[in-house]
Write a protein that holds these residues in place. Structure first.
Motif, PDB file in Angstrom:
ATOM      1  N   PHE A 385       0.833  -1.203   0.000  1.00  0.00           N
ATOM      2  CA  PHE A 385       0.000   0.000   0.000  1.00  0.00           C
ATOM      3  C   PHE A 385       0.866   1.250   0.000  1.00  0.00           C
ATOM      4  CE2 PHE A 385      -2.403  -3.246   2.288  1.00  0.00           C
ATOM      5  CZ  PHE A 385      -3.635  -3.190   1.640  1.00  0.00           C
ATOM      6  N   ALA A 386       0.326   2.291  -0.652  1.00  0.00           N
ATOM      7  CA  ALA A 386       0.901   3.626  -0.455  1.00  0.00           C
ATOM      8  C   ALA A 386      -0.045   4.384   0.467  1.00  0.00           C
ATOM      9  CB  ALA A 386       1.017   4.339  -1.782  1.00  0.00           C
ATOM     10  N   LEU A 387       0.550   5.181   1.355  1.00  0.00           N
ATOM     11  CA  LEU A 387      -0.254   6.102   2.162  1.00  0.00           C
ATOM     12  C   LEU A 387      -0.029   7.489   1.584  1.00  0.00           C
ATOM     13  CD1 LEU A 387       0.398   4.998   5.856  1.00  0.00           C
ATOM     14  CD2 LEU A 387      -1.612   4.533   4.430  1.00  0.00           C
ATOM     15  N   ILE A 388      -1.103   8.231   1.437  1.00  0.00           N
ATOM     16  CA  ILE A 388      -0.974   9.538   0.809  1.00  0.00           C
ATOM     17  C   ILE A 388      -1.431  10.613   1.775  1.00  0.00           C
ATOM     18  CG2 ILE A 388      -1.790  10.971  -1.100  1.00  0.00           C
ATOM     19  CD1 ILE A 388      -2.164   7.911  -2.324  1.00  0.00           C
ATOM     20  N   LEU A 389      -0.520  11.536   2.005  1.00  0.00           N
ATOM     21  CA  LEU A 389      -0.804  12.607   2.958  1.00  0.00           C
ATOM     22  C   LEU A 389      -0.448  13.943   2.309  1.00  0.00           C
ATOM     23  CD1 LEU A 389      -1.644  13.322   5.884  1.00  0.00           C
ATOM     24  CD2 LEU A 389       0.721  12.955   6.574  1.00  0.00           C
ATOM     25  N   GLY A 390      -1.492  14.683   1.916  1.00  0.00           N
ATOM     26  CA  GLY A 390      -1.292  16.024   1.346  1.00  0.00           C
ATOM     27  C   GLY A 390      -2.010  17.039   2.214  1.00  0.00           C
ATOM     28  N   GLU A 391      -2.149  18.255   1.711  1.00  0.00           N
ATOM     29  CA  GLU A 391      -2.757  19.317   2.515  1.00  0.00           C
ATOM     30  C   GLU A 391      -4.203  19.000   2.898  1.00  0.00           C
ATOM     31  OE1 GLU A 391      -2.234  23.080   0.538  1.00  0.00           O
ATOM     32  OE2 GLU A 391      -0.048  22.807   0.588  1.00  0.00           O
ATOM     33  N   ASP A 392      -4.959  18.482   1.956  1.00  0.00           N
ATOM     34  CA  ASP A 392      -6.380  18.189   2.235  1.00  0.00           C
ATOM     35  C   ASP A 392      -6.516  17.112   3.293  1.00  0.00           C
ATOM     36  OD1 ASP A 392      -6.880  19.988   0.304  1.00  0.00           O
ATOM     37  OD2 ASP A 392      -7.512  18.513  -1.235  1.00  0.00           O
ATOM     38  N   GLU A 393      -5.757  16.049   3.120  1.00  0.00           N
ATOM     39  CA  GLU A 393      -5.823  14.944   4.092  1.00  0.00           C
ATOM     40  C   GLU A 393      -5.430  15.456   5.468  1.00  0.00           C
ATOM     41  OE1 GLU A 393      -4.295  14.706   1.174  1.00  0.00           O
ATOM     42  OE2 GLU A 393      -5.255  13.049   0.096  1.00  0.00           O
ATOM     43  N   LEU A 394      -4.395  16.280   5.478  1.00  0.00           N
ATOM     44  CA  LEU A 394      -3.901  16.816   6.740  1.00  0.00           C
ATOM     45  C   LEU A 394      -5.006  17.598   7.442  1.00  0.00           C
ATOM     46  CD1 LEU A 394      -1.456  17.212   8.572  1.00  0.00           C
ATOM     47  CD2 LEU A 394      -0.790  19.172   7.186  1.00  0.00           C
ATOM     48  N   ALA A 395      -5.697  18.425   6.694  1.00  0.00           N
ATOM     49  CA  ALA A 395      -6.764  19.252   7.275  1.00  0.00           C
ATOM     50  C   ALA A 395      -7.845  18.380   7.892  1.00  0.00           C
ATOM     51  CB  ALA A 395      -7.350  20.166   6.206  1.00  0.00           C
ATOM     52  N   GLN A 396      -8.071  17.211   7.306  1.00  0.00           N
ATOM     53  CA  GLN A 396      -9.135  16.331   7.835  1.00  0.00           C
ATOM     54  C   GLN A 396      -8.613  15.223   8.741  1.00  0.00           C
ATOM     55  OE1 GLN A 396     -11.522  15.039   4.420  1.00  0.00           O
ATOM     56  NE2 GLN A 396     -10.837  16.936   3.435  1.00  0.00           N
ATOM     57  N   ARG A 397      -7.351  15.290   9.071  1.00  0.00           N
ATOM     58  CA  ARG A 397      -6.698  14.234   9.864  1.00  0.00           C
ATOM     59  C   ARG A 397      -7.033  12.851   9.303  1.00  0.00           C
ATOM     60  NH1 ARG A 397      -4.344  15.978  14.350  1.00  0.00           N
ATOM     61  NH2 ARG A 397      -4.501  14.000  15.439  1.00  0.00           N
ATOM     62  N   GLN A 398      -6.788  12.721   8.010  1.00  0.00           N
ATOM     63  CA  GLN A 398      -6.994  11.453   7.306  1.00  0.00           C
ATOM     64  C   GLN A 398      -5.766  11.148   6.453  1.00  0.00           C
ATOM     65  OE1 GLN A 398     -10.668  12.013   5.066  1.00  0.00           O
ATOM     66  NE2 GLN A 398     -11.752  10.836   6.633  1.00  0.00           N
ATOM     67  N   VAL A 399      -5.705   9.932   5.920  1.00  0.00           N
ATOM     68  CA  VAL A 399      -4.705   9.618   4.873  1.00  0.00           C
ATOM     69  C   VAL A 399      -5.394   8.813   3.786  1.00  0.00           C
ATOM     70  CG1 VAL A 399      -2.512   9.588   6.140  1.00  0.00           C
ATOM     71  CG2 VAL A 399      -3.976   7.572   6.153  1.00  0.00           C
ATOM     72  N   GLY A 400      -4.862   8.919   2.583  1.00  0.00           N
ATOM     73  CA  GLY A 400      -5.332   8.061   1.490  1.00  0.00           C
ATOM     74  C   GLY A 400      -4.618   6.715   1.594  1.00  0.00           C
ATOM     75  N   LEU A 401      -5.389   5.640   1.499  1.00  0.00           N
ATOM     76  CA  LEU A 401      -4.802   4.298   1.527  1.00  0.00           C
ATOM     77  C   LEU A 401      -4.993   3.701   0.138  1.00  0.00           C
ATOM     78  CD1 LEU A 401      -3.668   1.811   3.096  1.00  0.00           C
ATOM     79  CD2 LEU A 401      -6.031   1.245   3.688  1.00  0.00           C
ATOM     80  N   LYS A 402      -3.875   3.572  -0.586  1.00  0.00           N
ATOM     81  CA  LYS A 402      -3.970   3.148  -1.992  1.00  0.00           C
ATOM     82  C   LYS A 402      -3.313   1.784  -2.187  1.00  0.00           C
ATOM     83  CE  LYS A 402      -3.776   3.850  -6.674  1.00  0.00           C
ATOM     84  NZ  LYS A 402      -4.698   2.786  -7.073  1.00  0.00           N
TER      85      LYS A 402
END
Ligand code: ATP
Ligand code: MG
Length: 437
Positions: A385-402
């Motif tokens: 998996f890749a975890l994706i952490l950009g500005e939007d994810e950061l603002a929502q305290r989330q990460v993309g799990l790809k």
């Protein structure tokens, strides 16, 4: 690169793609030895030259031709250890570990140095795993050492490719009587001996038995045999060993010409040999050396041990395709971050994940980079998996799990649920993966 910046001939780099096999061998061995109650000892690589001259013996190939010896800045003659037994004996004597008849069961591993002609399975810096046992005189412990190595071959899956050769060298008196008989016989055929054997006739005649020269070997067919000279006690010891090996279901061949290269052996000697490696076929060799400790000035102390050649065993695992695939397990997760704030938060998040999932293999992208370039690196890392952490994810305290190894879509996961989620997803991935194999 300038020509002078090369490794010394016969001294190998063990590259990252090879180290998993080495670690596998070393940990398999260490776990096995733990289970039999053997303790690790770590010894210096440099010793005074005299230790080897006295321990291994003048007139042996190792001492006469193969040692790396030099004077240090103080004018002392030092030698890079060519083997481990002499140093181990020195250490147990120096620290009184065998005093009062104390039993010691020890093992060590590390590099050894011999100035030999480099070829496949034979190097100038090579590695041994060695075992030495002190203060146990009987054949029971000789048998244990052999039984233990047989278990190692089974664990590594190479037991079909090795065979055990066994001999008894008898007492030093028996060997002396035999040596005289052998020299008498060979002197009559002096001209037919190869050059090395002619020299050994005066320095170390038993080594002639080991000669690779065909004409010399032919001469030896009619030579006196060591077994006819065995003293009664050595004969009983040898019978005791054979009975124990038979009871343990371990097959062996008696090789009356097996003498071993080093001077200190008496009674039991053995070698595990393979036909999978060409000329360098001995992967493990050892024997009993009850006289060695007195040679160093200690009280009479029985000793027995063996050493195995790590390079040869790794070669065997490679040749027979026995290196477990999961050893080169890739990363689990590759964390991509975009922008400085996400990078900083990502570092903290990665550490939290490592704490929550101690066996997690997590690579954090270094050197920033575009979406495309970070994804390329994520893919190359082999991660599931890749975890994706950009500005939007950061603002929502989330990460993309790809998922990187199938077509499933990317999901968003809350930080506080991430470790539990990764734990489950990775378990699913690895079990699906092992089923498909
Ligand atoms: P050989 O007959 O192959 O030269 P040896 O009798 O000199 O071996 P030992 O001193 O008994 O070897 O060492 C134990 C083991 O260490 C050997 O059986 C072998 O597996 C390994 N070994 C010895 N010398 C080398 C070397 N130069 N390169 C790689 N492995 C070696
Ligand atoms: Mg040798």
């Amino acid at each position: 690169m300038s020509k002078s910046l090369q490794a010394i001939r016969g001294m190998n780099d063990i590259l990252p793609e090879q180290t998993p096999a080495w670690r596998y061998l070393e940990t398999t061995f260490a776990t096995l030895l733990d289970g039999y109650g053997y303790k690790e000892i770590r010894l210096p690589i440099l010793e005074f030259t005299e230790l080897f001259a006295r321990g291994i013996g003048e007139g042996t190939d190792v001492v006469d031709k193969e040692m790396y010896t030099f004077l240090d800045r103080n004018g002392e003659s030092l030698t890079l250890r060519p083997e481990g037994t002499a140093g181990c004996v020195r250490a147990v004597l120096e620290h009184g570990l065998t005093g009062g008849g104390q039993v010691q069961k020890l093992w060590y591993t590390g590099p050894m140095f011999r100035y030999e002609k480099p070829q496949k399975g034979r190097y100038r810096q090579f590695h041994q795993i060695g075992v030495e046992v002190f203060n146990l005189p009987g054949p029971d412990i000789d048998a244990e050492l052999i039984i233990m190595t047989a278990r190692l071959w089974r664990q590594l899956g190479i037991d079909d490719a090795v065979t055990l050769q066994l001999n008894s060298l008898g007492s030093s008196e028996a060997r002396a009587a035999y040596r005289d008989a052998l020299v008498d016989y060979l002197k009559q055929h002096f001209d037919q001996l190869d050059e090395d054997s002619q020299r050994r006739l005066t320095t170390n005649p038993l080594r002639i038995l080991d000669s690779k020269n065909a004409q010399t070997q032919a001469l030896l067919t009619d030579a006196p045999t060591l077994s006819d000279y065995l003293d009664e006690e050595s004969r009983a010891h040898f019978e005791g060993l054979k009975a124990r090996l038979e009871a343990a279901g371990i097959e062996y061949t008696i090789n009356p010409k097996l003498v071993r290269g080093l001077d200190y052996y008496g009674r039991t000697v053995f070698e595990w040999v393979t036909d999978k490696l060409g000329a360098q076929g001995t992967v493990c060799a050892g024997g009993r050396y009850d006289g060695l400790i007195t040679q160093f000035g200690g009280k009479p102390t029985p000793g027995v041990g063996f050493a195995m050649g790590v390079e040869r065993l790794v070669l065997m695992l490679e040749t027979l395709n026995k290196i477990p695939a999961e050893l080169s397990r890739p990363m689990d997760i590759y964390l991509c971050t975009f922008g400085e704030a996400a990078e900083l938060a990502g570092l903290a998040l990665a550490e939290q994940l490592r704490t929550a999932l101690p066996s997690l293999r997590l690579a954090v992208n270094a050197g920033s980079g575009s979406f495309k370039s970070q994804f390329k690196k994520a893919d190359k890392s082999g991660a599931w998996f890749a975890l994706i952490l950009g500005e939007d994810e950061l603002a929502q305290r989330q990460v993309g799990l790809k998922p990187l190894r199938n077509d499933s879509a990317q999901e968003m996961v809350d930080w506080d649920q991430l470790s539990a989620r990764l734990h489950d997803s990775l378990q699913q991935q690895t079990s699906a993966h092992s089923e498909s194999e």
